[in-house]
Design a protein around this motif. Sequence first.
Motif, short mmCIF file in Angstrom:
data_model
loop_
_atom_site.label_atom_id
_atom_site.label_comp_id
_atom_site.label_asym_id
_atom_site.label_seq_id
_atom_site.Cartn_x
_atom_site.Cartn_y
_atom_site.Cartn_z
N ARG A 43 21.70 10.18 31.58
CA ARG A 43 22.20 10.81 30.36
C ARG A 43 22.21 9.84 29.19
O ARG A 43 21.87 10.20 28.05
CB ARG A 43 23.60 11.36 30.61
CG ARG A 43 23.62 12.58 31.51
CD ARG A 43 25.02 12.90 31.98
NE ARG A 43 25.05 14.09 32.83
CZ ARG A 43 25.94 14.31 33.78
NH1 ARG A 43 26.90 13.40 34.01
NH2 ARG A 43 25.89 15.41 34.50
N ARG A 44 22.60 8.59 29.45
CA ARG A 44 22.65 7.59 28.38
C ARG A 44 21.26 7.34 27.81
O ARG A 44 21.10 7.19 26.59
CB ARG A 44 23.23 6.28 28.93
CG ARG A 44 23.26 5.14 27.93
CD ARG A 44 23.83 3.88 28.55
NE ARG A 44 23.05 3.42 29.70
CZ ARG A 44 21.93 2.72 29.60
NH1 ARG A 44 21.44 2.42 28.40
NH2 ARG A 44 21.29 2.32 30.68
N ARG A 45 20.25 7.32 28.67
CA ARG A 45 18.91 6.98 28.21
C ARG A 45 18.20 8.10 27.47
O ARG A 45 17.23 7.84 26.74
CB ARG A 45 18.06 6.54 29.41
CG ARG A 45 18.54 5.23 30.03
CD ARG A 45 17.69 4.83 31.21
NE ARG A 45 18.16 3.61 31.84
CZ ARG A 45 17.38 2.59 32.19
NH1 ARG A 45 16.10 2.65 31.95
NH2 ARG A 45 17.89 1.53 32.78
N ILE A 46 18.63 9.35 27.66
CA ILE A 46 17.93 10.46 27.02
C ILE A 46 18.78 11.15 25.95
O ILE A 46 18.34 12.13 25.36
CB ILE A 46 17.47 11.50 28.05
CG1 ILE A 46 18.68 12.17 28.74
CG2 ILE A 46 16.55 10.88 29.07
CD1 ILE A 46 18.29 13.29 29.69
N ASN A 60 20.78 20.10 24.67
CA ASN A 60 20.06 21.11 25.44
C ASN A 60 19.62 20.64 26.82
O ASN A 60 19.37 21.45 27.70
CB ASN A 60 18.81 21.57 24.66
CG ASN A 60 19.18 22.30 23.39
OD1 ASN A 60 20.21 22.97 23.33
ND2 ASN A 60 18.35 22.14 22.36
N ILE A 61 19.50 19.33 27.00
CA ILE A 61 19.03 18.79 28.28
C ILE A 61 20.23 18.47 29.16
O ILE A 61 21.15 17.77 28.76
CB ILE A 61 18.16 17.54 28.08
CG1 ILE A 61 16.92 17.90 27.25
CG2 ILE A 61 17.74 16.96 29.43
CD1 ILE A 61 16.02 16.73 26.96
N ARG A 77 11.80 7.01 29.64
CA ARG A 77 13.18 6.61 29.43
C ARG A 77 13.92 6.37 30.75
O ARG A 77 14.86 5.56 30.79
CB ARG A 77 13.94 7.70 28.66
CG ARG A 77 13.36 8.04 27.29
CD ARG A 77 13.55 6.89 26.32
NE ARG A 77 13.26 7.28 24.95
CZ ARG A 77 14.16 7.68 24.08
NH1 ARG A 77 15.43 7.79 24.43
NH2 ARG A 77 13.80 8.00 22.85
N VAL A 78 13.54 7.06 31.81
CA VAL A 78 14.35 7.06 33.03
C VAL A 78 13.69 6.39 34.23
O VAL A 78 14.36 6.14 35.24
CB VAL A 78 14.75 8.50 33.41
CG1 VAL A 78 15.55 9.15 32.30
CG2 VAL A 78 13.53 9.36 33.76
#
Length: 394
Positions: A36-39, A46-47, A73-74
Amino acid sequence: METNTAKHIMLVKYGEVALRQGNRGFYEKQIMDDIRRRIKDLHSGNIKVIREQGRFLIEDVTGDLDSEAILPRVKNIFGAIAFCDGIKTTEREMKPLCETALAFFRARIRGKSFKVVTKRADKRFPLTSNEISAVIGEHLLAGLPGTQVDLHNPDTIFRVEIRNHVYFYVDSTPGEGGLPYGSAGKGVLLLSGGIDSPVAGYLAARRGVGLVPVYFHSPPYVSERVVDKVRDLLAALTAYTGELPLQIVPFTDVQLYLQEKVPAEKLTIFLKRAMLHIASAIAARENARCLITGDAIGQVASQTLHSLAAVHSAATLPILRPLTAMDKHQIIEIAHRIGTYPISIRPYDDCCTLFVARHPENKPNAAVIERMETRLMEEGLKDLLAKAVEGAVN
Protein backbone atom coordinates in the motif's frame (compact mmCIF):
# COMPACT_ATOMS: atom_id res chain seq x y z
CA MET A 1 -11.93 -7.16 -20.03
CA GLU A 2 -12.41 -10.58 -21.54
CA THR A 3 -15.97 -11.10 -20.21
CA ASN A 4 -18.57 -9.09 -18.38
CA THR A 5 -17.67 -10.76 -15.09
CA ALA A 6 -13.86 -10.75 -15.37
CA LYS A 7 -11.33 -8.02 -14.75
CA HIS A 8 -7.56 -7.70 -14.64
CA ILE A 9 -5.98 -8.01 -11.20
CA MET A 10 -2.65 -9.02 -9.62
CA LEU A 11 -2.20 -11.94 -7.25
CA VAL A 12 0.76 -11.73 -4.88
CA LYS A 13 2.13 -15.00 -3.50
CA TYR A 14 4.15 -15.24 -0.30
CA GLY A 15 6.40 -18.11 0.75
CA GLU A 16 7.66 -18.95 4.23
CA VAL A 17 5.35 -16.36 5.77
CA ALA A 18 2.53 -18.80 5.09
CA LEU A 19 4.27 -21.37 7.32
CA ARG A 20 4.25 -19.09 10.35
CA GLN A 21 1.48 -19.93 12.78
CA GLY A 22 0.92 -17.62 15.73
CA ASN A 23 2.46 -14.57 14.02
CA ARG A 24 1.44 -15.19 10.41
CA GLY A 25 -1.08 -12.35 10.56
CA PHE A 26 1.65 -9.97 11.72
CA TYR A 27 3.83 -10.80 8.72
CA GLU A 28 0.91 -10.59 6.29
CA LYS A 29 0.03 -7.13 7.56
CA GLN A 30 3.65 -6.03 7.13
CA ILE A 31 3.64 -7.07 3.47
CA MET A 32 0.24 -5.52 2.76
CA ASP A 33 1.29 -2.25 4.40
CA ASP A 34 4.45 -2.20 2.27
CA ILE A 35 2.43 -2.76 -0.93
CA ARG A 36 0.00 0.00 0.00
CA ARG A 37 2.81 2.42 0.84
CA ARG A 38 4.50 1.88 -2.51
CA ILE A 39 1.41 2.39 -4.67
CA LYS A 40 -0.46 5.04 -2.69
CA ASP A 41 0.51 7.85 -5.07
CA LEU A 42 -0.78 5.96 -8.13
CA HIS A 43 -4.47 6.24 -7.33
CA SER A 44 -7.10 8.13 -5.37
CA GLY A 45 -8.33 5.29 -3.20
CA ASN A 46 -9.47 3.01 -6.02
CA ILE A 47 -6.78 0.33 -5.66
CA LYS A 48 -7.32 -2.14 -2.85
CA VAL A 49 -4.93 -4.68 -1.31
CA ILE A 50 -6.63 -7.53 0.55
CA ARG A 51 -5.88 -11.04 1.78
CA GLU A 52 -7.40 -13.81 -0.31
CA GLN A 53 -6.91 -17.29 1.21
CA GLY A 54 -3.10 -17.52 1.18
CA ARG A 55 -2.61 -14.76 -1.40
CA PHE A 56 -2.78 -10.99 -1.58
CA LEU A 57 -5.06 -9.48 -4.18
CA ILE A 58 -4.36 -6.10 -5.76
CA GLU A 59 -7.32 -4.78 -7.69
CA ASP A 60 -8.85 -1.55 -8.94
CA VAL A 61 -12.42 -1.39 -7.68
CA THR A 62 -13.41 0.72 -10.68
CA GLY A 63 -12.25 -1.79 -13.33
CA ASP A 64 -9.08 -3.31 -14.77
CA LEU A 65 -5.83 -2.95 -12.86
CA ASP A 66 -2.88 -1.31 -14.63
CA SER A 67 -0.35 -4.01 -13.73
CA GLU A 68 2.44 -2.37 -15.72
CA ALA A 69 2.27 0.63 -13.41
CA ILE A 70 1.98 -1.46 -10.26
CA LEU A 71 4.66 -4.13 -10.78
CA PRO A 72 7.79 -1.90 -10.77
CA ARG A 73 6.64 -0.46 -7.45
CA VAL A 74 6.08 -3.75 -5.63
CA LYS A 75 8.37 -6.38 -7.18
CA ASN A 76 11.20 -5.77 -4.66
CA ILE A 77 9.08 -6.19 -1.53
CA PHE A 78 10.59 -8.68 0.89
CA GLY A 79 8.25 -11.52 1.84
CA ALA A 80 6.58 -11.85 -1.58
CA ILE A 81 7.75 -14.69 -3.84
CA ALA A 82 5.71 -14.04 -7.03
CA PHE A 83 3.46 -11.48 -8.73
CA CYS A 84 0.84 -12.92 -11.08
CA ASP A 85 -0.83 -10.71 -13.69
CA GLY A 86 -4.21 -12.30 -14.35
CA ILE A 87 -7.97 -11.95 -14.19
CA LYS A 88 -10.56 -12.45 -11.50
CA THR A 89 -14.09 -13.67 -12.17
CA THR A 90 -17.11 -14.05 -9.93
CA GLU A 91 -18.37 -17.00 -11.98
CA ARG A 92 -18.69 -20.35 -10.16
CA GLU A 93 -20.24 -22.51 -12.90
CA MET A 94 -17.94 -24.52 -15.15
CA LYS A 95 -19.45 -23.51 -18.50
CA PRO A 96 -18.94 -19.74 -18.10
CA LEU A 97 -15.59 -20.39 -16.40
CA CYS A 98 -14.45 -22.33 -19.46
CA GLU A 99 -15.50 -19.50 -21.75
CA THR A 100 -13.66 -16.95 -19.60
CA ALA A 101 -10.58 -19.15 -19.51
CA LEU A 102 -10.57 -19.54 -23.31
CA ALA A 103 -10.92 -15.80 -23.87
CA PHE A 104 -8.05 -15.08 -21.47
CA PHE A 105 -5.65 -17.85 -22.46
CA ARG A 106 -6.15 -17.55 -26.24
CA ALA A 107 -3.97 -14.42 -26.34
CA ARG A 108 -1.34 -15.89 -24.02
CA ILE A 109 -0.50 -19.32 -25.40
CA ARG A 110 3.09 -19.82 -26.54
CA GLY A 111 4.02 -22.67 -28.84
CA LYS A 112 1.68 -25.55 -29.61
CA SER A 113 1.33 -27.43 -26.33
CA PHE A 114 -0.18 -26.57 -22.98
CA LYS A 115 -1.45 -27.94 -19.72
CA VAL A 116 -3.85 -26.59 -17.10
CA VAL A 117 -2.82 -26.56 -13.44
CA THR A 118 -5.52 -25.87 -10.86
CA LYS A 119 -5.20 -25.02 -7.19
CA ARG A 120 -8.50 -25.39 -5.33
CA ALA A 121 -8.14 -23.52 -2.04
CA ASP A 122 -11.93 -23.26 -1.67
CA LYS A 123 -12.93 -26.86 -0.91
CA ARG A 124 -16.60 -25.97 -1.28
CA PHE A 125 -16.14 -25.99 -5.05
CA PRO A 126 -17.78 -29.23 -6.25
CA LEU A 127 -14.97 -30.52 -8.53
CA THR A 128 -11.46 -31.53 -7.52
CA SER A 129 -8.38 -29.73 -8.84
CA ASN A 130 -7.68 -32.45 -11.41
CA GLU A 131 -11.30 -32.47 -12.57
CA ILE A 132 -11.30 -28.69 -13.03
CA SER A 133 -8.07 -28.89 -15.04
CA ALA A 134 -9.51 -31.65 -17.23
CA VAL A 135 -12.75 -29.79 -18.01
CA ILE A 136 -11.04 -26.48 -18.77
CA GLY A 137 -8.27 -28.22 -20.73
CA GLU A 138 -10.79 -29.99 -22.92
CA HIS A 139 -12.54 -26.69 -23.68
CA LEU A 140 -9.24 -24.98 -24.50
CA LEU A 141 -8.22 -27.84 -26.77
CA ALA A 142 -11.44 -27.46 -28.75
CA GLY A 143 -11.14 -23.68 -28.90
CA LEU A 144 -7.44 -23.46 -29.78
CA PRO A 145 -6.98 -25.27 -33.13
CA GLY A 146 -3.54 -26.76 -33.70
CA THR A 147 -2.73 -27.12 -30.02
CA GLN A 148 -2.24 -30.24 -27.93
CA VAL A 149 -2.08 -31.13 -24.26
CA ASP A 150 1.36 -32.04 -22.88
CA LEU A 151 1.38 -32.82 -19.17
CA HIS A 152 5.16 -33.26 -18.93
CA ASN A 153 6.86 -30.54 -21.01
CA PRO A 154 4.26 -28.01 -22.18
CA ASP A 155 5.09 -24.80 -23.98
CA THR A 156 2.55 -22.94 -21.83
CA ILE A 157 1.10 -23.62 -18.39
CA PHE A 158 -2.35 -22.17 -17.79
CA ARG A 159 -3.00 -21.67 -14.09
CA VAL A 160 -6.37 -21.65 -12.34
CA GLU A 161 -6.91 -20.81 -8.67
CA ILE A 162 -10.25 -21.43 -6.99
CA ARG A 163 -10.48 -19.21 -3.92
CA ASN A 164 -13.23 -16.85 -2.78
CA HIS A 165 -13.25 -15.96 -6.47
CA VAL A 166 -11.69 -17.71 -9.48
CA TYR A 167 -8.39 -16.49 -10.95
CA PHE A 168 -6.62 -17.24 -14.23
CA TYR A 169 -3.00 -16.38 -15.05
CA VAL A 170 -0.05 -17.67 -17.04
CA ASP A 171 3.19 -15.98 -16.05
CA SER A 172 4.59 -14.90 -12.72
CA THR A 173 7.25 -12.32 -11.96
CA PRO A 174 9.56 -13.70 -9.23
CA GLY A 175 9.68 -11.80 -5.96
CA GLU A 176 12.48 -11.40 -3.43
CA GLY A 177 11.12 -13.85 -0.85
CA GLY A 178 12.44 -13.66 2.69
CA LEU A 179 10.62 -11.90 5.52
CA PRO A 180 8.95 -8.49 5.54
CA TYR A 181 11.41 -5.65 5.96
CA GLY A 182 11.74 -4.49 9.56
CA SER A 183 9.73 -7.39 11.00
CA ALA A 184 12.75 -8.72 12.93
CA GLY A 185 13.79 -5.41 14.50
CA LYS A 186 16.65 -3.07 13.62
CA GLY A 187 20.37 -3.62 13.05
CA VAL A 188 23.27 -1.20 12.56
CA LEU A 189 24.89 -1.77 9.15
CA LEU A 190 28.60 -0.88 9.02
CA LEU A 191 28.64 0.42 5.47
CA SER A 192 31.80 1.11 3.48
CA GLY A 193 32.11 2.10 -0.14
CA GLY A 194 33.08 -1.43 -1.16
CA ILE A 195 31.26 -4.36 -2.71
CA ASP A 196 30.59 -6.48 0.36
CA SER A 197 28.79 -4.38 2.97
CA PRO A 198 25.86 -3.29 0.74
CA VAL A 199 25.26 -6.95 -0.15
CA ALA A 200 25.39 -7.85 3.56
CA GLY A 201 22.82 -5.13 4.22
CA TYR A 202 20.55 -6.45 1.47
CA LEU A 203 20.72 -10.02 2.80
CA ALA A 204 20.04 -8.94 6.38
CA ALA A 205 17.13 -6.80 5.22
CA ARG A 206 15.75 -9.78 3.29
CA ARG A 207 15.51 -11.62 6.62
CA GLY A 208 13.42 -8.83 8.11
CA VAL A 209 16.15 -6.67 9.67
CA GLY A 210 15.56 -2.93 9.43
CA LEU A 211 18.82 -1.15 8.54
CA VAL A 212 20.50 1.70 10.41
CA PRO A 213 23.40 2.49 8.03
CA VAL A 214 26.60 3.91 9.53
CA TYR A 215 29.61 5.11 7.53
CA PHE A 216 33.01 5.94 9.09
CA HIS A 217 34.44 9.04 7.40
CA SER A 218 38.04 10.26 7.66
CA PRO A 219 38.53 13.69 6.11
CA PRO A 220 40.84 15.04 4.77
CA TYR A 221 42.36 11.63 4.02
CA VAL A 222 39.20 10.47 2.30
CA SER A 223 37.43 12.44 -0.42
CA GLU A 224 33.88 13.72 0.04
CA ARG A 225 33.15 11.77 -3.13
CA VAL A 226 33.25 8.63 -1.01
CA VAL A 227 30.29 9.98 0.98
CA ASP A 228 28.44 10.53 -2.29
CA LYS A 229 29.32 6.98 -3.29
CA VAL A 230 27.97 5.58 -0.02
CA ARG A 231 24.76 7.61 -0.37
CA ASP A 232 24.32 6.22 -3.88
CA LEU A 233 24.77 2.68 -2.53
CA LEU A 234 22.01 3.37 -0.02
CA ALA A 235 19.81 4.76 -2.78
CA ALA A 236 20.15 1.41 -4.59
CA LEU A 237 19.16 -0.45 -1.43
CA THR A 238 16.08 1.73 -0.90
CA ALA A 239 14.42 -0.08 -3.82
CA TYR A 240 14.06 -2.93 -1.32
CA THR A 241 13.85 -1.14 2.02
CA GLY A 242 12.43 2.32 1.59
CA GLU A 243 14.23 5.40 2.90
CA LEU A 244 17.54 4.78 4.71
CA PRO A 245 19.00 7.84 6.47
CA LEU A 246 22.80 7.57 6.65
CA GLN A 247 24.71 8.30 9.85
CA ILE A 248 28.24 9.58 9.14
CA VAL A 249 30.75 9.03 11.94
CA PRO A 250 33.80 11.34 12.13
CA PHE A 251 36.60 8.80 12.40
CA THR A 252 39.80 10.72 11.63
CA ASP A 253 40.89 11.40 15.22
CA VAL A 254 40.38 7.76 16.20
CA GLN A 255 42.37 6.52 13.23
CA LEU A 256 45.26 8.92 13.76
CA TYR A 257 45.41 8.04 17.46
CA LEU A 258 45.51 4.31 16.75
CA GLN A 259 48.00 4.74 13.94
CA GLU A 260 50.35 6.43 16.40
CA LYS A 261 49.81 4.02 19.32
CA VAL A 262 49.46 0.60 17.68
CA PRO A 263 51.98 -1.52 15.74
CA ALA A 264 51.25 -1.31 12.01
CA GLU A 265 50.51 -5.02 11.64
CA LYS A 266 47.80 -4.80 14.33
CA LEU A 267 46.25 -1.51 13.20
CA THR A 268 43.43 -3.02 11.10
CA ILE A 269 42.24 -5.12 14.05
CA PHE A 270 42.15 -2.09 16.35
CA LEU A 271 40.35 0.00 13.74
CA LYS A 272 37.67 -2.67 13.34
CA ARG A 273 37.29 -2.93 17.11
CA ALA A 274 36.89 0.85 17.31
CA MET A 275 34.17 0.70 14.67
CA LEU A 276 32.35 -2.01 16.60
CA HIS A 277 32.56 0.03 19.82
CA ILE A 278 31.06 3.05 18.04
CA ALA A 279 28.44 1.00 16.17
CA SER A 280 27.37 -0.65 19.44
CA ALA A 281 26.84 2.76 21.04
CA ILE A 282 24.81 3.94 18.06
CA ALA A 283 22.79 0.71 18.18
CA ALA A 284 21.89 1.40 21.81
CA ARG A 285 20.80 4.90 20.85
CA GLU A 286 18.71 3.62 17.91
CA ASN A 287 17.23 0.65 19.81
CA ALA A 288 18.87 -1.76 17.35
CA ARG A 289 19.36 -5.41 18.26
CA CYS A 290 22.43 -6.36 16.22
CA LEU A 291 25.35 -5.16 14.11
CA ILE A 292 25.78 -6.15 10.45
CA THR A 293 29.13 -6.37 8.66
CA GLY A 294 30.37 -7.49 5.25
CA ASP A 295 32.94 -9.95 6.58
CA ALA A 296 33.59 -13.11 4.54
CA ILE A 297 35.88 -15.76 6.01
CA GLY A 298 39.42 -15.58 4.69
CA GLN A 299 38.80 -12.88 2.11
CA VAL A 300 41.43 -10.55 3.63
CA ALA A 301 43.76 -10.72 6.62
CA SER A 302 41.23 -9.05 8.94
CA GLN A 303 38.65 -11.72 8.09
CA THR A 304 40.49 -14.86 9.12
CA LEU A 305 38.89 -16.76 11.98
CA HIS A 306 41.65 -15.54 14.30
CA SER A 307 40.99 -11.93 13.29
CA LEU A 308 37.21 -12.22 13.61
CA ALA A 309 37.66 -13.68 17.09
CA ALA A 310 39.99 -10.82 18.01
CA VAL A 311 37.44 -8.12 17.12
CA HIS A 312 34.22 -9.81 18.24
CA SER A 313 34.40 -8.85 21.91
CA ALA A 314 34.32 -5.14 21.04
CA ALA A 315 30.63 -5.48 20.17
CA THR A 316 27.96 -5.43 22.85
CA LEU A 317 25.38 -6.97 20.48
CA PRO A 318 25.31 -9.99 18.15
CA ILE A 319 27.18 -9.43 14.89
CA LEU A 320 25.40 -10.66 11.76
CA ARG A 321 27.80 -11.61 8.95
CA PRO A 322 25.55 -12.69 6.05
CA LEU A 323 28.50 -13.18 3.67
CA THR A 324 30.55 -15.40 5.98
CA ALA A 325 30.51 -18.55 3.82
CA MET A 326 30.33 -16.90 0.38
CA ASP A 327 33.14 -16.51 -2.10
CA LYS A 328 33.76 -13.26 -3.94
CA HIS A 329 32.07 -14.41 -7.13
CA GLN A 330 28.83 -15.11 -5.28
CA ILE A 331 28.95 -11.71 -3.58
CA ILE A 332 29.60 -9.91 -6.86
CA GLU A 333 26.72 -11.77 -8.52
CA ILE A 334 24.31 -10.47 -5.87
CA ALA A 335 25.81 -6.97 -6.09
CA HIS A 336 25.11 -6.94 -9.84
CA ARG A 337 21.55 -8.10 -9.32
CA ILE A 338 20.67 -5.48 -6.70
CA GLY A 339 22.40 -2.67 -8.59
CA THR A 340 25.21 -1.83 -6.14
CA TYR A 341 28.19 -3.24 -8.05
CA PRO A 342 28.72 -0.37 -10.56
CA ILE A 343 28.63 2.08 -7.64
CA SER A 344 30.97 0.05 -5.41
CA ILE A 345 33.74 -0.09 -8.01
CA ARG A 346 33.99 3.68 -8.39
CA PRO A 347 37.66 4.58 -7.75
CA TYR A 348 37.33 6.29 -4.37
CA ASP A 349 38.98 4.61 -1.37
CA ASP A 350 37.38 4.50 2.06
CA CYS A 351 39.17 4.83 5.40
CA CYS A 352 39.79 1.09 5.76
CA THR A 353 41.64 0.97 2.43
CA LEU A 354 43.88 3.95 3.12
CA PHE A 355 44.96 3.00 6.64
CA VAL A 356 45.60 -0.70 6.06
CA ALA A 357 49.10 -2.04 6.75
CA ARG A 358 51.17 -3.54 3.97
CA HIS A 359 51.54 -6.79 5.92
CA PRO A 360 48.68 -7.00 8.45
CA GLU A 361 48.68 -9.67 11.10
CA ASN A 362 46.31 -12.51 10.17
CA LYS A 363 46.49 -14.57 13.37
CA PRO A 364 46.17 -12.01 16.15
CA ASN A 365 45.93 -13.15 19.75
CA ALA A 366 42.56 -11.95 21.07
CA ALA A 367 43.73 -11.76 24.69
CA VAL A 368 46.74 -9.64 23.74
CA ILE A 369 44.58 -7.31 21.64
CA GLU A 370 42.10 -6.82 24.48
CA ARG A 371 44.84 -6.05 27.02
CA MET A 372 46.39 -3.49 24.69
CA GLU A 373 43.02 -1.88 24.05
CA THR A 374 42.22 -1.66 27.77
CA ARG A 375 45.38 0.37 28.27
CA LEU A 376 44.60 2.60 25.29
CA MET A 377 41.08 3.21 26.59
CA GLU A 378 42.54 4.55 29.84
CA GLU A 379 45.00 6.74 27.95
CA GLY A 380 42.44 8.52 25.77
CA LEU A 381 40.85 6.17 23.25
CA LYS A 382 37.61 5.92 25.25
CA ASP A 383 37.07 9.68 25.01
CA LEU A 384 37.79 9.71 21.28
CA LEU A 385 35.24 6.94 20.70
CA ALA A 386 32.61 8.81 22.70
CA LYS A 387 33.33 11.97 20.71
CA ALA A 388 32.90 10.03 17.45
CA VAL A 389 29.52 8.70 18.60
CA GLU A 390 28.35 12.18 19.57
CA GLY A 391 29.53 13.57 16.25
CA ALA A 392 27.60 11.09 14.09
CA VAL A 393 25.31 13.06 11.78
CA ASN A 394 22.78 12.29 9.07
